[in-house]
Write a protein that holds these residues in place. Sequence first.
Motif, PDB file in Angstrom:
ATOM      1  N   MET A  28      46.422  45.582  38.516  1.00 25.74           N
ATOM      2  CA  MET A  28      45.223  45.146  38.367  1.00 25.74           C
ATOM      3  C   MET A  28      45.635  45.244  36.597  1.00 25.74           C
ATOM      4  O   MET A  28      44.966  45.007  35.829  1.00 25.74           O
ATOM      5  CB  MET A  28      44.442  46.889  38.306  1.00 25.74           C
ATOM      6  CG  MET A  28      44.848  47.726  37.942  1.00 25.74           C
ATOM      7  SD  MET A  28      43.202  48.849  38.598  1.00 25.74           S
ATOM      8  CE  MET A  28      43.996  48.907  39.893  1.00 25.74           C
ATOM      9  N   ASN A  31      47.085  40.972  35.427  1.00 31.11           N
ATOM     10  CA  ASN A  31      46.635  39.710  36.693  1.00 31.11           C
ATOM     11  C   ASN A  31      45.741  40.766  38.044  1.00 31.11           C
ATOM     12  O   ASN A  31      46.109  40.839  38.767  1.00 31.11           O
ATOM     13  CB  ASN A  31      47.455  39.154  37.278  1.00 31.11           C
ATOM     14  CG  ASN A  31      46.705  37.568  37.670  1.00 31.11           C
ATOM     15  OD1 ASN A  31      45.444  38.244  38.221  1.00 31.11           O
ATOM     16  ND2 ASN A  31      47.049  36.420  38.449  1.00 31.11           N
ATOM     17  N   PRO A  32      44.218  41.095  37.759  1.00 33.27           N
ATOM     18  CA  PRO A  32      43.720  41.661  38.661  1.00 33.27           C
ATOM     19  C   PRO A  32      43.888  41.058  40.096  1.00 33.27           C
ATOM     20  O   PRO A  32      43.903  41.535  41.628  1.00 33.27           O
ATOM     21  CB  PRO A  32      42.646  42.312  38.087  1.00 33.27           C
ATOM     22  CG  PRO A  32      42.404  40.458  36.838  1.00 33.27           C
ATOM     23  CD  PRO A  32      43.625  40.879  36.606  1.00 33.27           C
ATOM     24  N   ALA A  33      44.099  39.463  40.422  1.00 32.31           N
ATOM     25  CA  ALA A  33      43.913  38.380  41.430  1.00 32.31           C
ATOM     26  C   ALA A  33      44.658  39.410  42.688  1.00 32.31           C
ATOM     27  O   ALA A  33      45.652  38.467  43.385  1.00 32.31           O
ATOM     28  CB  ALA A  33      44.052  37.339  41.032  1.00 32.31           C
ATOM     29  N   THR A  34      46.138  39.683  41.641  1.00 35.56           N
ATOM     30  CA  THR A  34      47.539  39.980  41.975  1.00 35.56           C
ATOM     31  C   THR A  34      46.615  41.209  43.674  1.00 35.56           C
ATOM     32  O   THR A  34      48.281  40.845  44.526  1.00 35.56           O
ATOM     33  CB  THR A  34      48.725  40.280  41.710  1.00 35.56           C
ATOM     34  OG1 THR A  34      47.588  41.480  40.621  1.00 35.56           O
ATOM     35  CG2 THR A  34      49.000  39.096  40.598  1.00 35.56           C
ATOM     36  N   SER A  36      44.847  40.751  45.586  1.00 35.55           N
ATOM     37  CA  SER A  36      44.823  40.360  46.547  1.00 35.55           C
ATOM     38  C   SER A  36      45.771  40.075  47.269  1.00 35.55           C
ATOM     39  O   SER A  36      46.043  39.744  48.518  1.00 35.55           O
ATOM     40  CB  SER A  36      44.016  38.216  46.502  1.00 35.55           C
ATOM     41  OG  SER A  36      42.078  39.079  46.252  1.00 35.55           O
ATOM     42  N   ARG A  88      42.037  47.366  50.199  1.00 40.67           N
ATOM     43  CA  ARG A  88      41.440  45.756  50.775  1.00 40.67           C
ATOM     44  C   ARG A  88      41.067  46.306  51.365  1.00 40.67           C
ATOM     45  O   ARG A  88      41.658  46.470  53.036  1.00 40.67           O
ATOM     46  CB  ARG A  88      42.832  45.333  50.359  1.00 40.67           C
ATOM     47  CG  ARG A  88      42.180  43.438  51.251  1.00 40.67           C
ATOM     48  CD  ARG A  88      43.994  42.385  50.731  1.00 40.67           C
ATOM     49  NE  ARG A  88      43.681  41.456  51.222  1.00 40.67           N
ATOM     50  CZ  ARG A  88      44.106  40.300  51.251  1.00 40.67           C
ATOM     51  NH1 ARG A  88      45.407  40.472  51.614  1.00 40.67           N
ATOM     52  NH2 ARG A  88      43.780  39.375  51.565  1.00 40.67           N
ATOM     53  N   SER A 141      38.998  41.715  43.323  1.00 38.54           N
ATOM     54  CA  SER A 141      40.109  40.603  43.836  1.00 38.54           C
ATOM     55  C   SER A 141      39.456  40.283  45.092  1.00 38.54           C
ATOM     56  O   SER A 141      38.359  40.605  45.903  1.00 38.54           O
ATOM     57  CB  SER A 141      41.238  41.013  43.288  1.00 38.54           C
ATOM     58  OG  SER A 141      41.830  39.495  44.025  1.00 38.54           O
ATOM     59  N   GLN A 143      40.021  37.236  47.678  1.00 40.70           N
ATOM     60  CA  GLN A 143      40.501  35.990  48.337  1.00 40.70           C
ATOM     61  C   GLN A 143      40.211  34.120  49.023  1.00 40.70           C
ATOM     62  O   GLN A 143      39.156  34.710  49.307  1.00 40.70           O
ATOM     63  CB  GLN A 143      40.933  36.081  49.891  1.00 40.70           C
ATOM     64  CG  GLN A 143      42.351  35.269  50.506  1.00 40.70           C
ATOM     65  CD  GLN A 143      43.240  35.989  51.237  1.00 40.70           C
ATOM     66  OE1 GLN A 143      44.049  36.939  51.223  1.00 40.70           O
ATOM     67  NE2 GLN A 143      43.984  34.582  52.346  1.00 40.70           N
ATOM     68  N   SER A 149      43.618  33.046  45.090  1.00 33.11           N
ATOM     69  CA  SER A 149      42.560  34.078  45.277  1.00 33.11           C
ATOM     70  C   SER A 149      41.832  34.089  43.276  1.00 33.11           C
ATOM     71  O   SER A 149      42.603  34.167  42.583  1.00 33.11           O
ATOM     72  CB  SER A 149      43.465  35.344  44.906  1.00 33.11           C
ATOM     73  OG  SER A 149      43.421  35.056  46.846  1.00 33.11           O
ATOM     74  N   GLY A 151      39.904  37.274  40.572  1.00 30.79           N
ATOM     75  CA  GLY A 151      39.825  38.382  40.316  1.00 30.79           C
ATOM     76  C   GLY A 151      39.379  39.190  38.746  1.00 30.79           C
ATOM     77  O   GLY A 151      39.366  37.942  37.821  1.00 30.79           O
TER      78      GLY A 151
END
Length: 414
Positions: A28, A31-34, A36, A88, A141, A143, A149, A151
């Motif tokens: 986070m 890259n906060p999208a990771t 997902s 998640r 985030s 998906q 995805s 975030g």
Amino acid sequence: VFRLEGFGAVSRAMGGTAAAQDVGPAGMMTNPATLSLMPVGDQVMGGLDLVTTSIEVRNKTTGETVSSSTHGSNRGPYVAPEAAYTKRIGDWAFGVGAFAQGGLGTEYGRNSFLSQANAGVNSGLANSSRLLVLNIPFAASFQVNDKLSVGGSLDAMWQGLNLDLLLGTDQVGSLVGSGRATGSLIGPLLGFLPNLRGAHFSLTKNQPLASGVDAWGYGGRLGLVYKASAETTLGAAYSFKSQMNDMEGRATLTGVMSAAPPVPSPAIALNGKIKIKDFQMPAHLDLGVNQRLSSQWTVSADLSQVFWKDVMKDIKVNFVHDGGLGDLNILLPQDYKDQTILALGTAYQLNDQLTLRGGLRFATQALRSSTLFAVIPATPKTHLSAGLTYALSKQSSLDFAYSHAFEESMSNTS
């Protein structure tokens, strides 16, 4: 300095790569999208950064040297805890954490050539620094589909600064002459000019965490992850320039005088309130790719651009004397350049328990040699890292990383 080379032991061991791979809850911070990419369920991480430094300063005229080392409880080795929790649920992932973003620190004591004012006057005053920057991200985030995805995070931020800095009369005069030192205290200081040999700022608390000046603010980032294929993942993230309040606290401004008459005292100390104004952390862009070469072996690469030029032109200092004698405004020139960073990492899973990791990190120098201060050291440009993950069970693992910054040398004429 200013920003650590990766967050969490998984990213740190792989050269700081984190834009396009699952590095755990610490993702986070890049890259906060990771988030997902993590499995469904809850994750908790706790960690500890231990940072040590080796800095030497040499007087090019006399050959004298001084090393930055621990002269009190104010500086390194630096110990910074990190913690995070993620959850998640279906297509959504949420997380909250607390991380040391970075900082800097030096301590040269009171007896080196750095504590000598002009004409060889020994001030007996310290030259030192410590900056701590902490992030508390709140991340989410989503998906969108099997490939994409997205975030984002909103970060509460805190920064604290300790600084002891002696400027010679020639440097003070240069600041006044160039319009970088203004205010009603200039007159009284110039009145002492025949015997003035230097000016010293001290805004320091000699404690492990407390700082002479500090401030709260906020920042944030947006990111995305795209699975181009079963083996290839792409990632991109943009962290926004921080929005920090002015750092405020107490300070002492000391005029270092010659010992000759008519001034019997070698120093005149003025106490007051101080602000470090508009001191921000820069925006940065991260692009990454993660490639699975086999069921056991993956490689990753991140390319980052850090926009230092927008935030580190000058260090802006405002001092107001308690007794109403006046104020002083100083612009210490820094004139940073934007920085480009290439990070490379690899991971190899030996068996169900042990994964080995390694990485390299190359960066351009953000600081110009002409504005180098001993208390604000240059940025290390090359790092080598290694680490491992050992699975204690199906639910828990121990991650370790070691990152080594190779020696960096800079010099100027003053």
